[in-house]
Design an enzyme around this catalytic site. Structure first.
Site, PDB file in Angstrom:
ATOM      1  N   ARG A 284     140.578  66.830  33.366  1.00 35.55           N
ATOM      2  CA  ARG A 284     139.687  67.791  32.947  1.00 35.55           C
ATOM      3  C   ARG A 284     139.759  68.056  31.369  1.00 35.55           C
ATOM      4  O   ARG A 284     138.833  68.531  30.913  1.00 35.55           O
ATOM      5  CB  ARG A 284     139.773  69.144  33.698  1.00 35.55           C
ATOM      6  CG  ARG A 284     139.886  69.387  35.287  1.00 35.55           C
ATOM      7  CD  ARG A 284     140.300  70.629  35.523  1.00 35.55           C
ATOM      8  NE  ARG A 284     139.234  71.383  35.305  1.00 35.55           N
ATOM      9  CZ  ARG A 284     137.970  71.632  36.030  1.00 35.55           C
ATOM     10  NH1 ARG A 284     138.073  70.954  37.175  1.00 35.55           N
ATOM     11  NH2 ARG A 284     137.102  72.345  35.891  1.00 35.55           N
TER      12      ARG A 284
ATOM     13  N   LYS B 161     136.533  64.773  32.687  1.00 37.36           N
ATOM     14  CA  LYS B 161     135.975  64.207  33.975  1.00 37.36           C
ATOM     15  C   LYS B 161     134.984  65.405  34.569  1.00 37.36           C
ATOM     16  O   LYS B 161     133.824  65.110  35.084  1.00 37.36           O
ATOM     17  CB  LYS B 161     136.947  64.213  35.010  1.00 37.36           C
ATOM     18  CG  LYS B 161     136.531  63.843  36.511  1.00 37.36           C
ATOM     19  CD  LYS B 161     136.722  62.218  36.646  1.00 37.36           C
ATOM     20  CE  LYS B 161     136.118  61.747  37.880  1.00 37.36           C
ATOM     21  NZ  LYS B 161     135.514  60.571  37.777  1.00 37.36           N
TER      22      LYS B 161
ATOM     23  N   CYS C 187     138.688  71.433  30.752  1.00 38.11           N
ATOM     24  CA  CYS C 187     139.812  72.214  30.698  1.00 38.11           C
ATOM     25  C   CYS C 187     140.408  72.379  32.014  1.00 38.11           C
ATOM     26  O   CYS C 187     139.744  72.774  32.823  1.00 38.11           O
ATOM     27  CB  CYS C 187     139.516  73.682  30.016  1.00 38.11           C
ATOM     28  SG  CYS C 187     139.025  73.458  28.101  1.00 38.11           S
TER      29      CYS C 187
ATOM     30  N   TRP D  79     139.766  70.566  26.626  1.00 39.33           N
ATOM     31  CA  TRP D  79     138.838  69.897  26.169  1.00 39.33           C
ATOM     32  C   TRP D  79     138.082  70.657  25.136  1.00 39.33           C
ATOM     33  O   TRP D  79     137.409  71.405  25.430  1.00 39.33           O
ATOM     34  CB  TRP D  79     137.746  69.245  27.216  1.00 39.33           C
ATOM     35  CG  TRP D  79     136.860  68.221  26.788  1.00 39.33           C
ATOM     36  CD1 TRP D  79     137.044  66.881  26.813  1.00 39.33           C
ATOM     37  CD2 TRP D  79     135.413  68.587  26.205  1.00 39.33           C
ATOM     38  NE1 TRP D  79     135.832  66.304  26.340  1.00 39.33           N
ATOM     39  CE2 TRP D  79     135.051  67.133  26.239  1.00 39.33           C
ATOM     40  CE3 TRP D  79     134.782  69.695  26.204  1.00 39.33           C
ATOM     41  CZ2 TRP D  79     133.758  67.159  25.621  1.00 39.33           C
ATOM     42  CZ3 TRP D  79     133.484  69.387  25.742  1.00 39.33           C
ATOM     43  CH2 TRP D  79     133.005  68.446  25.379  1.00 39.33           C
TER      44      TRP D  79
ATOM     45  N   GLU E  64     124.019  51.774  34.507  1.00 35.52           N
ATOM     46  CA  GLU E  64     125.474  52.171  34.740  1.00 35.52           C
ATOM     47  C   GLU E  64     126.699  51.403  34.133  1.00 35.52           C
ATOM     48  O   GLU E  64     127.642  51.558  33.686  1.00 35.52           O
ATOM     49  CB  GLU E  64     125.517  52.106  36.560  1.00 35.52           C
ATOM     50  CG  GLU E  64     126.928  52.272  37.295  1.00 35.52           C
ATOM     51  CD  GLU E  64     127.648  53.656  36.450  1.00 35.52           C
ATOM     52  OE1 GLU E  64     126.870  54.498  35.804  1.00 35.52           O
ATOM     53  OE2 GLU E  64     128.779  53.953  36.695  1.00 35.52           O
TER      54      GLU E  64
ATOM     55  N   HIS F 195     110.270  43.497  23.186  1.00 29.73           N
ATOM     56  CA  HIS F 195     109.595  44.387  22.579  1.00 29.73           C
ATOM     57  C   HIS F 195     110.075  45.218  21.457  1.00 29.73           C
ATOM     58  O   HIS F 195     109.844  46.229  21.073  1.00 29.73           O
ATOM     59  CB  HIS F 195     108.806  45.223  23.608  1.00 29.73           C
ATOM     60  CG  HIS F 195     107.968  44.651  24.527  1.00 29.73           C
ATOM     61  ND1 HIS F 195     106.796  44.167  24.314  1.00 29.73           N
ATOM     62  CD2 HIS F 195     108.180  44.382  25.837  1.00 29.73           C
ATOM     63  CE1 HIS F 195     106.375  43.329  25.238  1.00 29.73           C
ATOM     64  NE2 HIS F 195     107.073  43.681  26.180  1.00 29.73           N
TER      65      HIS F 195
ATOM     66  N   GLU G 182     131.936  53.719  27.891  1.00 25.72           N
ATOM     67  CA  GLU G 182     132.854  54.897  27.849  1.00 25.72           C
ATOM     68  C   GLU G 182     134.249  54.617  27.765  1.00 25.72           C
ATOM     69  O   GLU G 182     134.941  55.631  27.115  1.00 25.72           O
ATOM     70  CB  GLU G 182     132.560  55.960  29.052  1.00 25.72           C
ATOM     71  CG  GLU G 182     132.919  55.242  30.331  1.00 25.72           C
ATOM     72  CD  GLU G 182     132.377  56.465  31.342  1.00 25.72           C
ATOM     73  OE1 GLU G 182     132.731  57.540  31.243  1.00 25.72           O
ATOM     74  OE2 GLU G 182     132.079  56.025  32.542  1.00 25.72           O
TER      75      GLU G 182
ATOM     76  N   ASN H  60     138.599  78.448  30.645  1.00 25.21           N
ATOM     77  CA  ASN H  60     137.937  77.422  30.771  1.00 25.21           C
ATOM     78  C   ASN H  60     136.599  77.547  30.745  1.00 25.21           C
ATOM     79  O   ASN H  60     136.205  78.855  31.702  1.00 25.21           O
ATOM     80  CB  ASN H  60     138.445  76.573  32.071  1.00 25.21           C
ATOM     81  CG  ASN H  60     137.224  75.440  32.409  1.00 25.21           C
ATOM     82  OD1 ASN H  60     136.697  75.109  31.538  1.00 25.21           O
ATOM     83  ND2 ASN H  60     137.262  75.384  33.470  1.00 25.21           N
ATOM     84  N   GLY H  61     135.709  77.304  29.551  1.00 25.82           N
ATOM     85  CA  GLY H  61     134.118  77.538  29.768  1.00 25.82           C
ATOM     86  C   GLY H  61     134.000  77.881  28.320  1.00 25.82           C
ATOM     87  O   GLY H  61     134.678  77.533  27.295  1.00 25.82           O
TER      88      GLY H  61
ATOM     89  N   LYS I 101     129.562  52.163  31.784  1.00 26.09           N
ATOM     90  CA  LYS I 101     131.065  52.158  32.067  1.00 26.09           C
ATOM     91  C   LYS I 101     131.756  51.532  30.767  1.00 26.09           C
ATOM     92  O   LYS I 101     132.750  51.788  30.613  1.00 26.09           O
ATOM     93  CB  LYS I 101     131.251  51.431  33.570  1.00 26.09           C
ATOM     94  CG  LYS I 101     132.376  51.733  34.296  1.00 26.09           C
ATOM     95  CD  LYS I 101     132.072  52.928  35.183  1.00 26.09           C
ATOM     96  CE  LYS I 101     131.376  54.167  34.631  1.00 26.09           C
ATOM     97  NZ  LYS I 101     131.220  54.970  35.362  1.00 26.09           N
TER      98      LYS I 101
HETATM   99  C1  F6R Z   1     131.154  58.606  33.967  1.00 31.30           C
HETATM  100  C2  F6R Z   1     130.926  59.750  34.741  1.00 31.30           C
HETATM  101  C3  F6R Z   1     129.706  60.810  34.102  1.00 31.30           C
HETATM  102  C4  F6R Z   1     129.506  61.857  35.028  1.00 31.30           C
HETATM  103  C5  F6R Z   1     128.391  62.846  34.742  1.00 31.30           C
HETATM  104  C6  F6R Z   1     128.215  63.921  35.624  1.00 31.30           C
HETATM  105  O1  F6R Z   1     131.704  57.798  34.475  1.00 31.30           O
HETATM  106  O2  F6R Z   1     131.444  59.899  35.465  1.00 31.30           O
HETATM  107  O3  F6R Z   1     128.716  60.158  33.611  1.00 31.30           O
HETATM  108  O4  F6R Z   1     128.783  60.949  36.037  1.00 31.30           O
HETATM  109  O5  F6R Z   1     129.256  63.549  33.801  1.00 31.30           O
HETATM  110  O6  F6R Z   1     128.901  64.334  36.487  1.00 31.30           O
HETATM  111  P1  F6R Z   1     129.119  64.863  37.892  1.00 31.30           P
HETATM  112  O7  F6R Z   1     128.505  63.627  38.658  1.00 31.30           O
HETATM  113  O8  F6R Z   1     130.252  65.486  38.257  1.00 31.30           O
HETATM  114  O9  F6R Z   1     127.900  65.636  37.940  1.00 31.30           O
END
Ligand code: F6R
Length: 602
Positions: free
Chosen positions: A27, A597, A2, A74, A479, A502, A486, A100-101, A483
């Site tokens: 956000r 994000k 948010c 969000w 990773e 396994h 998502e 926000n929260g 990527k």
């Molecule tokens: C995926 C991504 C998330 C963040 C995770 C932690 O592309 O960016 O998996 O890495 O939400 O966020 P931070 O690094 O801000 O603590």
């Protein structure tokens, strides 16, 4: 999670709020709204489901206003809808709030105070604004006192901006755990979750602390604590370049951020070099780390994946045993700690609630903690004893790319400096090696068209996929899989290549894409064996191999870099494969469904 904006001054608030929300869309982007008060002091509320672009369609451009608040959501409580979009209002329409929260005791508060009030949304936020109205109207408190009393009654995380139609020249602001800043201008002031939202109108920002309440008018910013003591705080200058937050000629931020990685590597080297051209980290950090008997890296998502590479770097270059933990598990399931632990919180945003709750606990236990983050002044940076910055520039695409590689580079520098001050011999000249990495990254990002073809051939129609690897390649596989899933919604597993047989190999069928990462000589043969195994079961395999271990027929050859730094190179084609797969499938690359994000809820 948010985004909040507020503006009070002499300019067109509506446009400033909408532009601010566009900058905060990272956000959350399931619904949005603004509340503005016109020159006749009449309030106007506009809300819409979806993106800010959809909100723009319903905002009445005829309304002239110089003050208001806005929100991009969000969803936590209640589905994305106009009804649940913020701002929320008290029944009388007098009070309007953005939040926000997450309020943990909203049900209890509602039962205790609001039984006679018909709530019109499913949100915890509506309970807050109705509670403020209740205190103001039933207990005849001033708006500020009603606001404070509501804050004391609520439990949970919040950043709040409130307007009162009966006193329209003030925005009331408070925060607990969630980020919120006040921006200072000439004849105006602003409120925002992130300086980025308002950098087009000011670069002067005042930080807020939990437990403070602020009254913002166009002339003044008055901060006080809940006891009413006034607090003076200087503004700081946000060092944000407008170019960093514009997409420029790129279709999506993600591609811009992938392309920026070579420059980020060089910027990091610059920031961590002293005038003699030596890598340098604050000696208090290195000494504290040297005095520890174990490092605990705590992180989520992509940062967690970077943490595994960090473990290899720290153990190889410093000989200090290192563990990697998921924040969301660690807080509730803490492992037995050694006598002298050293905590590293890896967090690009510095706001992740799961990581913060662990930091609160480790601070209570009195253990040293270092936050490695991209955001100066972020909550985890302020609350940890030490901070190292990533210097990656703002990362706006929800899928992290340059922050991941920046985290690894900063961890590599930290490990190198600590190892050297411990007197350990090392064959790594980190400045030289990271320079080679930057050049290697450049050759890969210059090869986009070929990676776009590979994405089309291997991933554009499959429903599931595997990335496999061993050692460092396994960490990158995790990773790469995150990527891909998502942003493309292809169900992908990042798997230890040797572990497939396994059980999970049962999932391989005709055409299943299996992408193998091979960068290390000693294990290359084994991973190739695993590729043969999946091929015999019909997999559509793609090999990404480093020069020294590449064979004819491999689909992508990576430029050679030092064995400890291969993730910085091998991850780049996987980022581009994810980007193009998402693009081919017609997804919004920068704003994948269900995500945001900055994850400020536990
Ligand atoms: C995926 C991504 C998330 C963040 C995770 C932690 O592309 O960016 O998996 O890495 O939400 O966020 P931070 O690094 O801000 O603590």
């Amino acid at each position: 999670m948010c985004g909040i904006v507020g503006f009070i001054g002499n300019q067109d608030a509506k446009e400033i709020l909408l532009q601010g929300l566009e900058k905060l869309e990272y956000r959350g982007y399931d619904s949005a709204g603004i509340y503005i008060i016109d020159e006749a002091n009449k309030g106007h509320l506009f809300k819409e489901k979806g993106r800010i672009a959809a909100l723009r369609e319903v905002v009445n451009n005829e309304v002239a206003s110089s003050k208001g608040i806005g929100h991009t959501r969000w969803a936590t409580h209640g589905v994305p809808s106009v009804r649940n979009a913020h701002p929320h209002q008290s029944t009388s329409g007098r009070f309007t709030l953005v939040h926000n929260g997450v309020i943990e005791n909203y049900q209890a508060v509602s039962d205790a105070y609001l039984s006679g009030i018909e709530l019109v949304s499913d949100t915890d936020t509506e309970v807050i604004v109705q509670l403020i109205a209740w205190f103001a109207e039933q207990e005849e408190l001033s708006t500020l006192d009603a606001f404070k009393k509501a804050i004391v009654t609520l439990k949970g995380s919040y950043a709040l901006a409130l307007m009162d139609a009966e006193n329209p020249d003030v925005i009331y602001v408070a925060k607990n755990k969630s980020p919120l800043l006040i921006g200072k201008g000439e004849d105006f002031n602003v409120v925002c979750s992130d300086a980025m939202a308002m950098i087009q109108v000011t670069n002067q920002f005042v930080e807020l602390m939990d437990g403070e309440v602020v009254t913002v008018t166009k002339e003044q910013i008055e901060i006080e604590n809940l006891a009413g003591d006034k607090i003076e705080r200087e503004a700081y200058t946000a060092e944000l370049d407008l170019n960093d937050i514009e997409k420029g000629t790129y279709a999506y931020y993600m591609l811009k951020e992938i392309d920026e990685q070579p420059a980020v590597m060089r910027k990091i080297l610059q920031h961590y070099q002293n005038t003699e051209g030596q890598l340098e980290i604050d000696s208090v950090i290195t000494e504290t780390l040297l005095a520890s008997d174990r490092v605990y890296i705590v992180a989520c998502g992509t940062s967690y994946n970077a943490g595994w590479v960090g473990k290899q770097l720290i153990e190889n270059l410093t000989n200090i045993p290192t563990e990697v933990h998921l924040s969301s598990e660690f807080g509730y399931n803490m492992p037995l700690l050694t006598e002298k632990p050293f905590f590293i919180f890896l967090t690009q945003s510095g706001e992740t609630a799961d990581s913060r709750q662990v930091l609160v606990k480790t601070n209570e236990l009195g253990h040293p903690a270092l936050t490695i983050t991209n955001v100066q002044g972020s909550t985890l940076s302020r609350e940890a004893q030490f901070t190292l910055l990533l210097h990656a520039g703002p990362e706006i695409a929800v899928a992290s790319t340059k922050a991941y590689t920046a985290q690894i580079a900063v961890l590599a520098i930290l490990a190198e400096v600590v190892g050297k001050s411990k007197g350990l011999a090392s064959d790594v000249d980190m400045i030289h090696e990271l320079g080679i990495v930057a050049a290697g990254m450049e050759t890969i990002v210059d090869n986009k068209e070929y990676l776009e073809e590979l994405a089309a051939n291997y991933l554009s129609i499959s429903r599931n996929a595997f990335y496999i690897g061993r050692g460092m390649d396994y960490y990158v596989a995790m990773e790469a899989a995150l990527k891909l899933k998502e942003i493309s919604y292809v169900q992908t597993e990042g798997f230890a290549a040797g572990e497939l047989k396994h059980g999970t190999i049962a999932l391989i069928e005709e055409g299943t894409p299996v992408l193998a990462l091979i960068t290390e000589e000693s294990i290359a043969g084994h991973t190739r064996g695993n590729v043969e195994e999946v091929n015999s079961r019909g997999a559509h395999s793609l090999v990404i191999a480093m020069e020294n271990v590449a064979r004819e027929g491999d689909q992508f050859v990576l430029p050679q870099v030092h064995a400890l730094l291969t993730p910085l190179i091998s991850v780049i084609p996987t980022q581009l494969l994810s980007y193009y797969t998402s693009l081919h499938r017609g997804n919004d690359v920068d704003k994948p469904r269900n995500l945001a994000k900055s994850v400020t809820v536990e």
